[in-house]
Motif scaffolding. Structure first.
Motif, PDB file in Angstrom:
ATOM      1  N   VAL A   1     -20.246 -13.952  -2.278  1.00  0.00           N
ATOM      2  CA  VAL A   1     -19.565 -13.295  -1.563  1.00  0.00           C
ATOM      3  C   VAL A   1     -19.026 -12.306  -2.294  1.00  0.00           C
ATOM      4  N   ILE A   2     -17.977 -13.337  -3.311  1.00  0.00           N
ATOM      5  CA  ILE A   2     -17.201 -13.153  -4.257  1.00  0.00           C
ATOM      6  C   ILE A   2     -18.340 -13.640  -6.107  1.00  0.00           C
ATOM      7  N   ALA A   3     -17.546 -12.575  -6.370  1.00  0.00           N
ATOM      8  CA  ALA A   3     -18.498 -12.628  -8.353  1.00  0.00           C
ATOM      9  C   ALA A   3     -17.182 -11.947  -9.005  1.00  0.00           C
ATOM     10  N   ALA A   4     -17.077 -12.985 -10.045  1.00  0.00           N
ATOM     11  CA  ALA A   4     -15.659 -12.240 -11.332  1.00  0.00           C
ATOM     12  C   ALA A   4     -16.047 -12.835 -11.895  1.00  0.00           C
ATOM     13  N   VAL A   5     -15.554 -12.197 -12.962  1.00  0.00           N
ATOM     14  CA  VAL A   5     -15.766 -11.611 -14.534  1.00  0.00           C
ATOM     15  C   VAL A   5     -14.215 -11.792 -15.047  1.00  0.00           C
ATOM     16  N   ILE A   6     -13.912 -13.144 -15.185  1.00  0.00           N
ATOM     17  CA  ILE A   6     -12.621 -13.632 -14.957  1.00  0.00           C
ATOM     18  C   ILE A   6     -12.507 -13.868 -17.346  1.00  0.00           C
ATOM     19  N   SER A   7     -11.982 -13.110 -17.753  1.00  0.00           N
ATOM     20  CA  SER A   7     -12.203 -13.698 -18.814  1.00  0.00           C
ATOM     21  C   SER A   7     -10.869 -14.239 -19.835  1.00  0.00           C
ATOM     22  N   CYS A   8      -9.458 -14.707 -18.476  1.00  0.00           N
ATOM     23  CA  CYS A   8      -9.300 -15.997 -19.464  1.00  0.00           C
ATOM     24  C   CYS A   8      -9.685 -17.134 -20.289  1.00  0.00           C
TER      25      CYS A   8
ATOM     26  N   PRO B   1     -10.094  -8.852 -17.482  1.00  0.00           N
ATOM     27  CA  PRO B   1      -9.753  -8.880 -18.704  1.00  0.00           C
ATOM     28  C   PRO B   1      -8.361  -9.999 -19.204  1.00  0.00           C
ATOM     29  N   GLY B   2      -8.454 -10.451 -19.916  1.00  0.00           N
ATOM     30  CA  GLY B   2      -7.090 -11.641 -20.493  1.00  0.00           C
ATOM     31  C   GLY B   2      -6.546  -9.834 -21.108  1.00  0.00           C
ATOM     32  N   SER B   3      -7.415 -10.066 -21.315  1.00  0.00           N
ATOM     33  CA  SER B   3      -6.238  -8.082 -22.385  1.00  0.00           C
ATOM     34  C   SER B   3      -7.039  -7.276 -22.562  1.00  0.00           C
ATOM     35  N   GLY B   4      -6.596  -6.211 -23.443  1.00  0.00           N
ATOM     36  CA  GLY B   4      -6.421  -4.930 -23.292  1.00  0.00           C
ATOM     37  C   GLY B   4      -7.659  -5.094 -24.551  1.00  0.00           C
ATOM     38  N   MET B   5      -7.877  -6.070 -25.567  1.00  0.00           N
ATOM     39  CA  MET B   5      -8.844  -5.900 -26.674  1.00  0.00           C
ATOM     40  C   MET B   5     -10.269  -6.111 -25.673  1.00  0.00           C
ATOM     41  N   VAL B   6     -10.918  -6.556 -24.876  1.00  0.00           N
ATOM     42  CA  VAL B   6     -12.101  -7.354 -24.082  1.00  0.00           C
ATOM     43  C   VAL B   6     -12.090  -5.498 -23.306  1.00  0.00           C
ATOM     44  N   THR B   7     -10.872  -5.261 -22.431  1.00  0.00           N
ATOM     45  CA  THR B   7     -11.441  -3.500 -22.485  1.00  0.00           C
ATOM     46  C   THR B   7     -12.087  -2.843 -23.506  1.00  0.00           C
ATOM     47  N   HIS B   8     -11.530  -2.535 -24.587  1.00  0.00           N
ATOM     48  CA  HIS B   8     -11.685  -2.443 -25.890  1.00  0.00           C
ATOM     49  C   HIS B   8     -13.223  -2.544 -26.471  1.00  0.00           C
ATOM     50  N   TYR B   9     -13.178  -3.783 -26.923  1.00  0.00           N
ATOM     51  CA  TYR B   9     -14.361  -3.954 -27.236  1.00  0.00           C
ATOM     52  C   TYR B   9     -16.076  -3.902 -26.375  1.00  0.00           C
ATOM     53  N   LEU B  10     -15.846  -3.778 -25.302  1.00  0.00           N
ATOM     54  CA  LEU B  10     -16.785  -3.371 -23.917  1.00  0.00           C
ATOM     55  C   LEU B  10     -16.415  -2.301 -24.111  1.00  0.00           C
ATOM     56  N   SER B  11     -15.592  -1.366 -23.881  1.00  0.00           N
ATOM     57  CA  SER B  11     -15.833   0.315 -23.951  1.00  0.00           C
ATOM     58  C   SER B  11     -16.313   0.279 -25.295  1.00  0.00           C
ATOM     59  N   SER B  12     -16.047   0.062 -25.989  1.00  0.00           N
ATOM     60  CA  SER B  12     -16.336   0.603 -27.723  1.00  0.00           C
ATOM     61  C   SER B  12     -18.012   0.221 -27.377  1.00  0.00           C
ATOM     62  N   SER B  13     -18.423  -0.749 -27.544  1.00  0.00           N
ATOM     63  CA  SER B  13     -19.885  -1.321 -27.230  1.00  0.00           C
ATOM     64  C   SER B  13     -20.635  -0.532 -26.504  1.00  0.00           C
ATOM     65  N   GLY B  14     -19.919   0.232 -25.732  1.00  0.00           N
ATOM     66  CA  GLY B  14     -21.198   1.066 -24.660  1.00  0.00           C
ATOM     67  C   GLY B  14     -21.549   0.242 -23.652  1.00  0.00           C
TER      68      GLY B  14
END
Length: 960
Positions: free
Chosen positions: A502-509, A545-558
């Protein structure tokens, strides 16, 4: 400047303007045998030796580590301090209160400033009010009835906004069209965010509306405390504030604040740090000595006091071989956790060496070091080597600075070289781990140390259903183990059963320092979507995500659009699900779980899975790697054998197995090389230095003393300095004390310290309601750590607290003079009004878990004078002393049961005029029984702190 060792200051080889203490020459042959981590301690003692706080004998004791380990106390002066806002706000509130106390005692409040560079990251205030790009029906973090969205949140456009792209014509990335991005309406112009880039042309695109709306809520509900933080950054010297939505404290520490080698006015010395976050140890993976301590000790360090520790044993962890291609960093972490727990490394340093170390990237190392608190070590150290330098080069470190860094570290023999013929340091003991033996694991359902091989997950959960209630078992009757409960949700019927997710969380800390595991989750999501797999809509999915860098590479990788398609949309940057900051489950789901007594599950890629932490109705929680979190979310249950059972049905009715969508190492390597590049780190650093518009426009006072608002429910001046005295007094006896709580083994700081949402029936909720607040406005305990009235009421308010006086989990106790069963705070309040002191009885390992200063401050304000336990977590024991609570320990082999204690007696404890480390005290009960206990004061410094009423009063007297 005051060090007697100035004769060993030298110029650095080809950089004559650079100076340093050449401790390797001073130490001679003994130095060469020291573990690298002890060499850092030695350098610090030489550089900071002043004959008072750090003495020459301290330096020589460290040099004689081989014979002095575990026998002497030594001081350590870290280069800097890192705070996160949950523990940072009480620290800064205490500094503000200290200014008040010093002024009232006739001192100059302007002198009250941190003496040690201090960075505070506002990262723990994020709550998931919105997920999956939709306004939740219950944004109230306190739970309960659903609420309507705030009126000021305007409706969001349903269609994605087209943006001009300066790349090729016909771009199909999220910069121009598709489901990857939605307009954020009015918020996009108000909040500056980490940019998401079109994966084809690296042009900025709008943030998902979920991020922006959670940011709006975060700034709205936390404005008062954010204004206090900004006041702190203005008036206190040596303090910098990293504003909200930048990243998590330990991640910011790793990516931005870490120097590896400090350089101040051309003087070089090793970077080192202590922090109020238990995961400060993450920087050990960069060769930086650092660990988490209590907020009380951190405040002392901020005022120029050293951290005092027993010269530790150093366990050498020899890594050999290479891990299986299917094993992620989480698998490595959990395997090492198990080995080191079995090796009993609690209270020790761990240092890694061997051929396997070079097989690990810095990302792998920091992931392993980050989990260090979970296996009980003080720190886990990876010395700097060529892998470290290569990583720093890729992340944007200046080339000239890297050359100086390498030259310095080699000069003082802090650089590890596999190719060198020099022998390894000598260790207290050696633990050997073969990486090639590691297979994928998850951890749970209640403790992080309970590992379960993925291929055994289904059978292990079945065993948990059968086992008696305890650390793993749930004791479900055999005839009910296959029960299902039908539930209507969003117009469709679903069936919940034991093991349902019922809970699934991708937490990148834990994982964002290692792009491969986050990218693996994204690539798995991509393949899953392309195969036609979906996630059931009632599952609370989130990507934090733990920081914007994670969002950045997840986005840039498509891969970000595919994660979003499965419901794993970015909810914001900061701690969320892991610390209980998540939206309540849908009412229909909660009711179905309770109706069928279903063992529902949460799966997350964080580091904490204590029972009840995620949600009070989610009883089984598993830690897993990010790709496995996504896989289990798709499966919808933990009762699945990935080898023989499909995740679901894809297009054309084809069964899809995990092996069909699991990314190969080759795929991961290719994407990682293309996406995790130095420009990402550079952009993140620029964003952190620039801040965001909402923070920059925030107004705050600039007065020397903070203008306390008596009506505030966030910031209050605590009473710690009301009796500020220059000289200590003899310890006062504890006479006829009642037992406030009678607890068992493994009581964690989660049980003690307030965390997560404020329950509507709690003492803290009653206080806030009396102040005119509605449940919608309660916010979380973490956000209100600057209010001692809220935090005291939240102490021991955990719903899973098992008080033996009550016999079942509940935040209740008995007030013995009246015989009433009351909330813990209400009972403590009555005892204080009656002038009756209280103590706590506990079993083994009292104070496990994250370091939290309110786990000591709260009991102190409840009137607790002493804790009597079988054993303690070392950090928490130090916190008790630092606030003025006596930590007492039963003699070996004794406990309340063997002594015939019921906890209903009254206890009297007499302290002698002069205390000594480890001395034995006598306790007499109202029944006439007399027994002995050990006073766990390890050194003269701890005794002095206890006499002064804690470290805060001890350091404050310097300004009088």
């Amino acid at each position: 400047p005051g060090s007697p060792y100035q004769l060993v200051i030298e110029a650095l080889g080809n950089y004559p303007q650079k100076k340093f203490y050449n401790v390797s020459k001073l130490g001679g042959a003994k130095y060469d045998t020291l573990p690298y981590s002890i060499r850092v301690l030695f350098e610090s003692s030489i550089r900071n030796c002043d004959g008072f706080l750090v003495k020459e004998t301290d330096a020589m004791n460290i040099l004689d580590w081989k014979t002095k380990q575990n026998n002497v106390e030594v001081p350590f002066c870290p280069a800097r301090v890192v705070l996160q806002d949950f523990t940072g706000i009480p620290a800064m509130v205490d500094f503000a209160a200290m200014r008040e106390g010093v002024r009232n005692a006739g001192g100059d409040p302007v002198k009250v400033n941190p003496a040690c560079p201090t960075d505070l990251t506002v990262d723990h205030s994020l709550q998931i009010d919105f997920s999956k790009c939709a306004i939740q029906n219950a944004p109230n973090p306190g739970g309960g009835d659903s609420q309507k969205p705030m009126a000021k949140l305007s409706p969001l456009k349903s269609q994605p906004r087209k943006l001009p792209c300066r790349g090729q014509a016909g771009c199909k990335g999220p910069c121009g069209a598709g489901d990857a991005s939605r307009s954020a309406g009015q918020f996009s112009a108000q909040i500056e965010n980490t940019p998401i880039l079109c994966p084809f042309h690296l042009q900025p695109v709008p943030e998902p509306e979920t991020v922006l709306k959670n940011q709006e809520m975060e700034f709205g509900r936390n404005r008062e405390r954010l204004q206090f933080f900004k006041w702190s950054s203005k008036v206190f010297k040596n303090v910098s504030i990293i504003p909200p939505e930048t990243g998590m404290a330990h991640q910011v520490n790793l990516e931005y604040l870490s120097r590896v080698v400090f350089e101040v006015k051309d003087f070089l010395y090793p970077d080192s740090v202590v922090g109020t976050d238990s995961h400060t140890t993450m920087v050990n993976g960069l060769g930086i000595l650092g660990w988490g301590v209590g907020g009380i000790e951190t405040e002392a360090v901020m005022l120029g006091m050293p951290v005092t520790l027993t010269l530790p044993e150093v366990v050498g962890c020899e890594l050999t071989g290479a891990a299986s291609p299917l094993a992620t960093s989480i698998d490595i972490v959990l395997s090492i956790t198990k080995h080191l727990r079995q090796a009993d490394v609690a209270g020790k340093f761990v240092e890694f060496f061997g051929s396997g170390v070079s097989q690990l990237s810095v990302a792998d190392r920091t992931t392993i070091a980050n989990m260090c608190p979970e296996y009980g070590a003080i720190l886990s150290f990876f010395p700097v080597d060529n892998v470290t330098l290569k990583h720093l080069k890729h992340t944007g470190f200046d080339k000239a600075k890297l050359e100086v860094m390498e030259a310095y570290l080699k000069a003082v023999k802090l650089f590890r070289n596999d190719e060198s013929s020099s022998r390894e340091p000598e260790y207290s003991q050696v633990v050997q781990i073969s990486l090639s033996s590691i297979v994928p694991y998850v951890s749970g359902p209640k403790r992080s140390q309970d590992r379960v091989a993925v291929n055994n997950m289904k059978s292990d959960f079945q065993a948990c259903l059968n086992e008696k209630s305890g650390v793993k078992g749930f004791q479900i009757a055999v005839e009910k183990q296959n029960d299902t409960v039908p539930v209507q949700y969003e117009g469709n019927e679903y069936k919940l059963s034991h093991g349902c997710i019922v809970i699934a969380a991708v937490i990148s800390c834990t994982n964002n320092c290692n792009p491969s595991v986050m990218l693996a989750a994204g690539l798995l999501a991509k393949k899953a979507v392309e195969a036609g797999l979906v996630v059931k809509p009632y599952i609370r999915t989130s990507l934090s995500p733990g920081s914007g860098m994670v969002t950045h590479y997840l986005s840039s990788s498509g891969v970000l659009p595919y994660l979003s398609k499965l419901g794993f949309e970015v909810v914001g940057y900061g701690c969320s699900t892991c610390v209980g900051n998540t939206t309540p489950l849908p009412e229909a789901i909660r009711n179905a779980i309770k109706q069928g007594d279903i063992i529902a599950c949460g799966v997350l890629s964080g580091t904490k899975n204590f029972e009840g932490r995620l949600c009070d109705c989610v009883r089984a929680n598993y830690l897993a790697s990010p790709p496995l979190v996504v896989a289990y979310a798709i499966a919808g249950t933990v009762r699945i054998d990935f080898e023989t059972e499909p995740l679901g049905t894809g297009f054309n009715g084809r069964s899809i197995y995990l092996r069909d969508i699991w990314p190969t190492r080759g795929e991961l390597h290719t994407v990682e090389e293309e996406c995790v590049i130095s420009s990402m780190f550079k952009e993140l650093k620029e964003k952190m230095e620039k801040g965001n518009k909402r923070w920059n426009l925030l107004e705050a006072p600039e007065s020397t003393l903070f203008p306390w608002d008596l009506k505030s429910t966030y910031i209050r001046c605590p009473s710690f300095f009301d009796k500020l005295a220059k000289e200590p007094v003899s310890p006062q006896p504890i006479e006829n004390a009642h037992v406030l709580l009678y607890l068992g083994d493994s009581v964690t700081t989660d049980h003690i310290s307030p965390a997560g949402s404020i329950a509507r029936s709690s003492a803290a909720a009653k206080y806030l309601t009396n102040k005119g607040l509605t449940p919608r406005e309660f916010n979380s305990y973490g956000a209100r750590r600057g209010n001692d009235a809220v935090m005291t009421r939240g102490t021991f308010a955990n719903i899973k607290l098992l008080n033996k006086f009550i016999g079942k989990p509940a935040p209740k106790t008995i007030h013995f003079p009246s015989g009433q069963t009351l909330d813990v705070f209400e009972a403590a309040e009555l005892y204080q009004k009656e002038g009756i002191p209280v103590i706590i009885l506990a079993g083994k390992k009292y104070g496990l878990g994250s370091s939290r200063d309110w786990a000591a401050k709260g009991p102190f304000l409840l009137g607790v004078k002493a804790v009597l336990a079988e054993s303690y977590e070392k950090v928490h024991k130090s916190q008790l002393i630092g606030i003025g609570i006596a930590p007492l320990q039963f003699l070996p082999g004794e406990n309340p049961s063997t002594l015939g204690l019921t906890g209903r007696e009254q206890f009297s404890i007499l302290f002698p005029p002069e205390l000594s480390p480890g001395m034995t005290l006598a306790i007499k009960t109202s029944t006439g029984k007399v027994f002995s206990v050990i006073a766990l004061f390890e050194n003269d410094v701890e005794i002095t702190l206890y006499k002064y009423g804690g470290s805060l009063n001890f350091v404050a007297r310097r300004f009088l």
